[in-house]
Design a protein around this motif. Sequence first.
Motif, PDB file in Angstrom:
ATOM      1  N   GLY A  92      11.161  -7.563 -27.598  1.00 16.40           N
ATOM      2  CA  GLY A  92       9.364  -7.480 -27.813  1.00 16.40           C
ATOM      3  C   GLY A  92       8.694  -9.102 -26.886  1.00 16.40           C
ATOM      4  N   LYS A  93       9.250  -9.532 -26.661  1.00 16.45           N
ATOM      5  CA  LYS A  93       8.985 -11.005 -25.897  1.00 16.45           C
ATOM      6  C   LYS A  93       8.967 -10.622 -24.798  1.00 16.45           C
ATOM      7  N   VAL A  94      10.031 -10.373 -24.079  1.00 17.41           N
ATOM      8  CA  VAL A  94      10.694  -9.848 -22.833  1.00 17.41           C
ATOM      9  C   VAL A  94       8.977  -8.309 -22.447  1.00 17.41           C
ATOM     10  N   MET A  95       9.482  -7.714 -23.974  1.00 19.87           N
ATOM     11  CA  MET A  95       8.263  -6.730 -23.388  1.00 19.87           C
ATOM     12  C   MET A  95       6.666  -7.292 -22.772  1.00 19.87           C
ATOM     13  N   TYR A  96       7.052  -7.985 -23.934  1.00 22.32           N
ATOM     14  CA  TYR A  96       5.075  -9.074 -23.300  1.00 22.32           C
ATOM     15  C   TYR A  96       5.002  -9.653 -21.692  1.00 22.32           C
ATOM     16  N   SER A  97       6.149  -9.864 -21.885  1.00 22.87           N
ATOM     17  CA  SER A  97       6.023 -10.407 -20.113  1.00 22.87           C
ATOM     18  C   SER A  97       6.080  -9.804 -19.230  1.00 22.87           C
ATOM     19  N   ALA A  98       6.990  -8.366 -19.761  1.00 24.55           N
ATOM     20  CA  ALA A  98       6.695  -7.374 -18.688  1.00 24.55           C
ATOM     21  C   ALA A  98       5.619  -6.837 -18.421  1.00 24.55           C
ATOM     22  N   ARG A  99       5.302  -6.480 -19.467  1.00 30.30           N
ATOM     23  CA  ARG A  99       3.216  -5.987 -19.293  1.00 30.30           C
ATOM     24  C   ARG A  99       2.398  -7.304 -17.936  1.00 30.30           C
TER      25      ARG A  99
ATOM     26  N   ILE B 189      15.459  -4.477 -20.954  1.00 30.81           N
ATOM     27  CA  ILE B 189      15.502  -3.447 -22.974  1.00 30.81           C
ATOM     28  C   ILE B 189      16.454  -3.063 -22.866  1.00 30.81           C
ATOM     29  N   VAL B 190      16.761  -1.745 -21.515  1.00 29.41           N
ATOM     30  CA  VAL B 190      16.870  -0.687 -21.927  1.00 29.41           C
ATOM     31  C   VAL B 190      18.145  -0.689 -21.403  1.00 29.41           C
ATOM     32  N   ALA B 191      18.397  -1.942 -21.006  1.00 25.90           N
ATOM     33  CA  ALA B 191      20.977  -2.016 -21.092  1.00 25.90           C
ATOM     34  C   ALA B 191      20.615  -2.668 -22.338  1.00 25.90           C
ATOM     35  N   GLY B 192      19.995  -3.559 -22.396  1.00 28.18           N
ATOM     36  CA  GLY B 192      20.749  -4.605 -23.560  1.00 28.18           C
ATOM     37  C   GLY B 192      20.279  -4.294 -25.097  1.00 28.18           C
ATOM     38  N   ALA B 193      18.816  -3.946 -25.240  1.00 27.58           N
ATOM     39  CA  ALA B 193      18.170  -3.369 -26.401  1.00 27.58           C
ATOM     40  C   ALA B 193      17.933  -2.475 -27.036  1.00 27.58           C
ATOM     41  N   GLN B 194      19.243  -1.595 -26.167  1.00 29.89           N
ATOM     42  CA  GLN B 194      18.352   0.164 -26.734  1.00 29.89           C
ATOM     43  C   GLN B 194      17.571   0.773 -27.768  1.00 29.89           C
ATOM     44  N   GLU B 195      18.644  -0.395 -29.188  1.00 28.03           N
ATOM     45  CA  GLU B 195      17.776   0.433 -30.346  1.00 28.03           C
ATOM     46  C   GLU B 195      16.842  -0.278 -30.612  1.00 28.03           C
ATOM     47  N   THR B 196      16.273  -0.788 -29.505  1.00 31.08           N
ATOM     48  CA  THR B 196      14.692  -1.259 -30.502  1.00 31.08           C
ATOM     49  C   THR B 196      13.389  -0.576 -30.332  1.00 31.08           C
ATOM     50  N   VAL B 197      12.534  -0.437 -30.651  1.00 31.10           N
ATOM     51  CA  VAL B 197      11.512  -0.100 -30.652  1.00 31.10           C
ATOM     52  C   VAL B 197      10.712  -0.089 -29.864  1.00 31.10           C
ATOM     53  N   MET B 198      11.075  -1.416 -29.172  1.00 28.06           N
ATOM     54  CA  MET B 198      10.839  -1.244 -27.146  1.00 28.06           C
ATOM     55  C   MET B 198      11.264  -0.456 -26.182  1.00 28.06           C
ATOM     56  N   THR B 199      12.635   0.189 -26.589  1.00 23.30           N
ATOM     57  CA  THR B 199      12.902   0.774 -25.602  1.00 23.30           C
ATOM     58  C   THR B 199      12.188   2.351 -25.488  1.00 23.30           C
ATOM     59  N   PRO B 200      11.116   2.415 -25.764  1.00 21.45           N
ATOM     60  CA  PRO B 200      10.804   4.303 -25.118  1.00 21.45           C
ATOM     61  C   PRO B 200       9.491   3.556 -24.506  1.00 21.45           C
ATOM     62  N   GLU B 201       8.671   2.691 -25.314  1.00 22.07           N
ATOM     63  CA  GLU B 201       7.915   2.192 -23.441  1.00 22.07           C
ATOM     64  C   GLU B 201       8.479   1.613 -22.635  1.00 22.07           C
TER      65      GLU B 201
ATOM     66  N   LEU C  99      11.080   2.337 -20.712  1.00 20.70           N
ATOM     67  CA  LEU C  99      11.163   3.919 -20.687  1.00 20.70           C
ATOM     68  C   LEU C  99      10.219   4.149 -19.593  1.00 20.70           C
ATOM     69  N   PHE C 100       8.712   4.232 -20.443  1.00 21.88           N
ATOM     70  CA  PHE C 100       7.200   4.608 -19.621  1.00 21.88           C
ATOM     71  C   PHE C 100       7.133   3.772 -18.441  1.00 21.88           C
ATOM     72  N   ARG C 101       6.958   2.512 -18.503  1.00 19.97           N
ATOM     73  CA  ARG C 101       6.573   1.644 -18.083  1.00 19.97           C
ATOM     74  C   ARG C 101       7.232   1.233 -17.028  1.00 19.97           C
ATOM     75  N   LEU C 102       8.699   1.472 -16.821  1.00 20.73           N
ATOM     76  CA  LEU C 102       9.316   1.950 -15.552  1.00 20.73           C
ATOM     77  C   LEU C 102       9.666   2.990 -14.816  1.00 20.73           C
ATOM     78  N   THR C 103       8.895   4.317 -15.437  1.00 24.64           N
ATOM     79  CA  THR C 103       8.085   5.113 -14.670  1.00 24.64           C
ATOM     80  C   THR C 103       7.258   5.421 -13.831  1.00 24.64           C
ATOM     81  N   GLU C 104       6.464   3.602 -14.783  1.00 24.04           N
ATOM     82  CA  GLU C 104       4.860   3.346 -13.551  1.00 24.04           C
ATOM     83  C   GLU C 104       4.969   2.596 -12.499  1.00 24.04           C
ATOM     84  N   ALA C 105       5.866   1.335 -12.704  1.00 24.81           N
ATOM     85  CA  ALA C 105       6.921  -0.230 -11.414  1.00 24.81           C
ATOM     86  C   ALA C 105       7.147   1.289 -11.005  1.00 24.81           C
ATOM     87  N   TYR C 106       7.678   2.056 -11.056  1.00 26.66           N
ATOM     88  CA  TYR C 106       8.221   2.392  -9.770  1.00 26.66           C
ATOM     89  C   TYR C 106       7.927   3.616  -9.178  1.00 26.66           C
ATOM     90  N   THR C 107       6.892   4.420  -9.556  1.00 24.27           N
ATOM     91  CA  THR C 107       6.173   5.334  -8.570  1.00 24.27           C
ATOM     92  C   THR C 107       4.622   3.977  -7.707  1.00 24.27           C
TER      93      THR C 107
END
Length: 241
Positions: free
Chosen positions: A165-172, A190-202, A204-212
């Motif tokens: 969650g801390k990493v996601m906050y910074s990424a946002r 997040i995707v590589a090191g914490a795949q079992e967390t609730v943050m993983t789906p978000e 992945l979604f934000r990676l699609t946004e960023a690469y787009t």
Amino acid sequence: MKVNKLFVLCSLFFVLSACGGGKEIKPDRQLDEIYSAAYDQFNRGNYAKAADEFQTAEKTFPASVWAPDALVMAAYSAYKDDDFAGTLIITDRYMRFHPGHKDVPYVMYLRGMSYYRQVSDVRREPGMSVYALNAFQTLVDRFPSSEYAENAKNKIAILKNYIAGKVMYSARRDMSRENWPAAINQLQQIVAGAQETVMTPEALFRLTEAYTAIGLPEQATGYADMLRLNFPDNEWTKKLK
């Protein structure tokens, strides 16, 4: 941890005989007196004084068979007093002098909890959360069958979500500033090191946004496919275009 005077009152004269040899040093108080005072303070809720008394017992009679138990109780008393720094110092001493004692799993758990209780807001630096995670993970790795392992595993899951969650906050924040490289790096963590967390789906979604956003549609499609495959019913999957 269950606390009573039973182990103190039983066969204390054997304890005293277990103290170190050599030139006789007569302490101001005997071990039973110090223990009695320590438990009296503990039962009164004077945990700081109890911790001091238990440490006095250990330092005055370091060769006693009760020395490691005195340190355990000193650490627990400090923990009850919310003196987490003191708890860590005492448990450090315990682990240094009694690494093979039966209460090592409990002491390791107490160390983890001392860090865990200091975890702060998700928007701040993880700090203690990382120390707590490492402490609990070490406990689980070394003593997987201990009575504290299951609770430690639950704390590990909570901490992984917290850190993610801390990493996601910074990424946002980086995405809002269009700092795409920094955002992508953190989302991939997040995707590589914490795949079992609730943050993983978000993530992945934000990676699609960023690469787009930076004009790399193939990478964006790859993360979108990963999101659909692994989280078909997730709310973030439903947001994909």
